[in-house]
Design an enzyme around this catalytic site. Structure first.
Site, mmCIF file in Angstrom:
data_model
loop_
_atom_site.group_PDB
_atom_site.id
_atom_site.type_symbol
_atom_site.label_atom_id
_atom_site.label_comp_id
_atom_site.label_asym_id
_atom_site.label_seq_id
_atom_site.Cartn_x
_atom_site.Cartn_y
_atom_site.Cartn_z
ATOM 1 N N ASP A 18 -7.880 17.467 2.906
ATOM 2 C CA ASP A 18 -6.906 16.677 2.153
ATOM 3 C C ASP A 18 -6.073 15.910 3.171
ATOM 4 O OD1 ASP A 18 -4.689 15.769 0.764
ATOM 5 O OD2 ASP A 18 -4.476 17.583 -0.452
ATOM 6 N N HIS A 19 -6.267 14.612 3.206
ATOM 7 C CA HIS A 19 -5.645 13.815 4.266
ATOM 8 C C HIS A 19 -4.120 13.721 4.100
ATOM 9 C CE1 HIS A 19 -5.675 11.517 7.781
ATOM 10 N NE2 HIS A 19 -6.537 10.569 7.479
ATOM 11 N N ARG A 20 -3.604 14.203 2.966
ATOM 12 C CA ARG A 20 -2.141 14.240 2.839
ATOM 13 C C ARG A 20 -1.579 15.380 3.681
ATOM 14 N NH1 ARG A 20 -1.543 15.280 -3.370
ATOM 15 N NH2 ARG A 20 -3.000 16.851 -2.670
#
Ligand code: CAO
Length: 567
Positions: A539-541
């Site tokens: 999850d690139h967040r």
């Protein structure tokens, strides 16, 4: 049938307007006055109506085009009263009745409506063969005067029931609907959007069936009201014939209940400019909003109900529909060949929902890498006899579980969940890892707890037991909860790489493909090494790309020299 140009009518003072919605397609059949385009000036959005009943043969405009009065937007074959003939001839009849009646009332209707000062809501005209004409006047507006009309909810020729909304007005403080005092047919609308109304102003003219006419239906006064037969019959017919609108068959109406059925997307909608504006502001796709107004018109409360329903779904974690997520329209597959339909199992529905939720909510990135597991495999195979004695099969999976626990401890940004509602990162002090298990009834993800504290044999035993339980449908809910991270191994099956979907609210998942012998340069020569492909989706967040590369490099190092698991 004759072909005619469809031209932009008088734009009420606006020089130029922009097309914001094309409401019909070539080939569509329309009734006279059906909306075909929505255009917007800097002051208002309005619907441009079809000039006649007929079939649209050509459309020459698209969203974004700018139009002036008189511009040709397409052509149509007009049917000269064929389609929608009933309505048209009745409207014409009304006109004739007006002309025959002549006198005061007609003159008044032709003039710009002005406050009459009459206090009653209606003014009765002459009776005409079992029906009478009524001029509906603006009732008391909660003490307001000069309140602008923001929406006309009906069209000439519409059949309405008592209390159906006729027009919507908006004061500084509130939006109010002026209800119809009678059931009947709208013969003439005397106001337009933007007009300012006060109590007693003429609003519209209606043809109302005389009271006491058995079976006449329309026209019963408050308290003795019957449902207009014609309207009820038509509505039922429309519902039965139009399941795609999401309507239930007659008698199964569910208004006001807990459920809110979504009509399928792509359907033509009837809504006034104010409703369209509200929908745009709230991000509601009007083709998905169930109409509750007369003639399937979408009202403001329908849009609000749709938004409320979606908010509720979002809070409950369900799939939310919106303009950013257009629905998928299915063709009629039987036109291509034989098909059969089968109901999805509950597990399939749950998996589909979870996958879609994760895919739509999580910005996924996948980092690929390889681990040299030549030595690890040599060690593992050396344990075969020991495994047989213990009754446990030592596959690569326990080593990978252990390596992931090491990486999660060293890079704790992978052992978190994001609470976007509270803008908080939840850091976990435990290391529980889920393993995706392929079963005949679907994918299941049992969880091995405290992987960092367990040895390889124990992990092998637990993985084997949980995979067995998953295949036998014996997993308890608690055995599938609490994972910090997941592993999905397709190594026993094949493939070189893939992009797994993060099992939210976890923030990363490791995919394993089939290990293969490859020539690896050792600085002097190519050596045959057993290389295990790693695919880490994250999850690139929560995780940045550099950390993802660090994670797979660490895994690669640990699996390349499993003595590091002891450190
Ligand atoms: N490369 C090469 N061989 C591998 C391997 C890899 N990466 N991983 C496992 N193998 C071998 C094993 O060593 C075993 O070989 P032997 O029988 O010769 O020892 C064989 O493949 C089968 O292993 P396994 O699948 O029985 O056991 P496992 O511990 O590797 O995996 C489990 C267990 C439950 C993960 C697996 O059975 C499974 O269900 N995998 C599918 C998961 C899945 O569907 N994921 C997709 C999710 S997204 O749709």
């Amino acid at each position: 049938m004759s072909e005619q140009d469809i031209k932009v009518p008088d734009l009420g003072g606006a020089d130029e307007v922009e097309v914001i919605e094309v409401l019909v397609s070539e080939g569509d059949t329309v009734q006279e006055e059906d909306p075909i385009l929505t255009v917007e000036s800097d002051k208002a959005s309005v619907e441009l109506p079809a000039p006649a009943a007929g079939r649209i043969t050509r459309l020459t405009v698209k969203v974004g085009d700018r139009l002036k009065e008189g511009d040709v937007v397409g052509t149509m074959d007009s049917e000269g009263g064929d389609a929608g003939g009933d309505e048209k001839s009745e409207a014409a009849e009304d006109q004739e009745t007006r002309e025959a009646q002549g006198g005061e009332q007609d003159q008044k209707s032709d003039e710009t409506p002005a406050p009459s000062g009459t206090k009653s809501g209606t003014e009765t005209g002459k009776a005409s063969g079992g029906s009478r004409k009524e001029t509906v006047k603006v009732p008391a507006l909660d003490g307001f005067d000069d309140v602008p009309v923001i929406e006309i909810n009906v069209s000439e020729g519409d059949t309405v029931g008592e209390d159906d909304p006729l027009v919507t007005v908006e004061s500084d403080k509130a939006t109010m609907e002026i209800p119809s005092p009678y059931a009947g047919r709208i013969s003439r609308i005397l106001v337009k959007e933007g007009d300012k109304l006060s109590e007693g102003d003429d609003l519209l003219e209606m043809t109302v069936e005389e009271e006491g006419e058995e079976g006449s239906g329309a026209g019963a006064k408050k308290g003795t009201r019957e449902e207009p037969r014609e309207k009820a019959g038509k509505d039922e017919g429309e519902k039965a014939e139009s399941p795609e609108r999401g309507g239930k068959p007659a008698g199964e109406e569910d208004r006001g209940g807990g459920t809110y059925e979504m009509p399928s997307p792509g359907t033509r909608v009837h809504a006034g400019p104010a409703v369209r504006k509200l929908a745009r502001e709230l991000g509601a796709d009007l083709t998905r909003v169930k109409p509750s107004g007369p003639k399937d018109r979408i009202l403001k409360e329908d849009v609000e109900g749709y938004i409320r329903q979606n908010l509720k779904k979002a809070q409950e974690g369900g799939a939310v529909e919106g303009p950013g997520i257009p629905g998928i329209k299915l063709p009629d597959f039987s036109q291509f060949g034989e098909v059969e339909r089968e109901a999805m199992s509950r597990m399939m529905v749950a998996t589909a929902t979870n996958m879609q939720r994760s895919w739509l909510n999580v910005p996924h990135v996948t980092q690929f890498d390889e681990a040299d597991i030549t030595d690890m495999e040599a060690f593992r195979k050396g344990q075969k006899q020991a495994g047989e004695k213990k009754g446990v099969k030592l596959t690569p999976l326990p080593f990978i579980l252990k390596a992931c626990a090491t990486a999660l401890a060293e890079l704790p940004q992978f052992n978190v969940s994001l609470d976007m509602g509270r803008k908080e990162v939840v850091r976990k002090k435990y290391i529980h890892i889920g393993i995706a298990v392929d079963t005949p009834h679907g994918l299941m993800v049992p969880v091995i707890r405290d992987v960092d504290r367990k040895g390889l044999w124990q992990l092998a035993e637990e993985a084997q037991e949980l995979a067995g339980k998953a295949r036998d449908k014996k997993l308890k809910p608690a055995e599938m909860q609490g994972a910090c991270f997941s592993i999905t191994s397709l190594g026993g099956i094949g493939g070189t790489a893939f992009t797994p979907i993060v099992n939210t609210p976890e923030v990363a998942i490791l995919g394993l493909s089939r290990a293969d012998m490859k020539p690896v340069w050792d600085g002097e020569a190519f050596q045959p090494r057993l290389m295990l492909p790693l695919s880490l989706s994250y999850d690139h967040r929560a995780v940045n790309g550099a950390d993802a590369a660090r994670f797979t490099s660490l895994l690669s190092d640990v699996l390349g020299d499993i003595r590091r698991l002891l450190l």
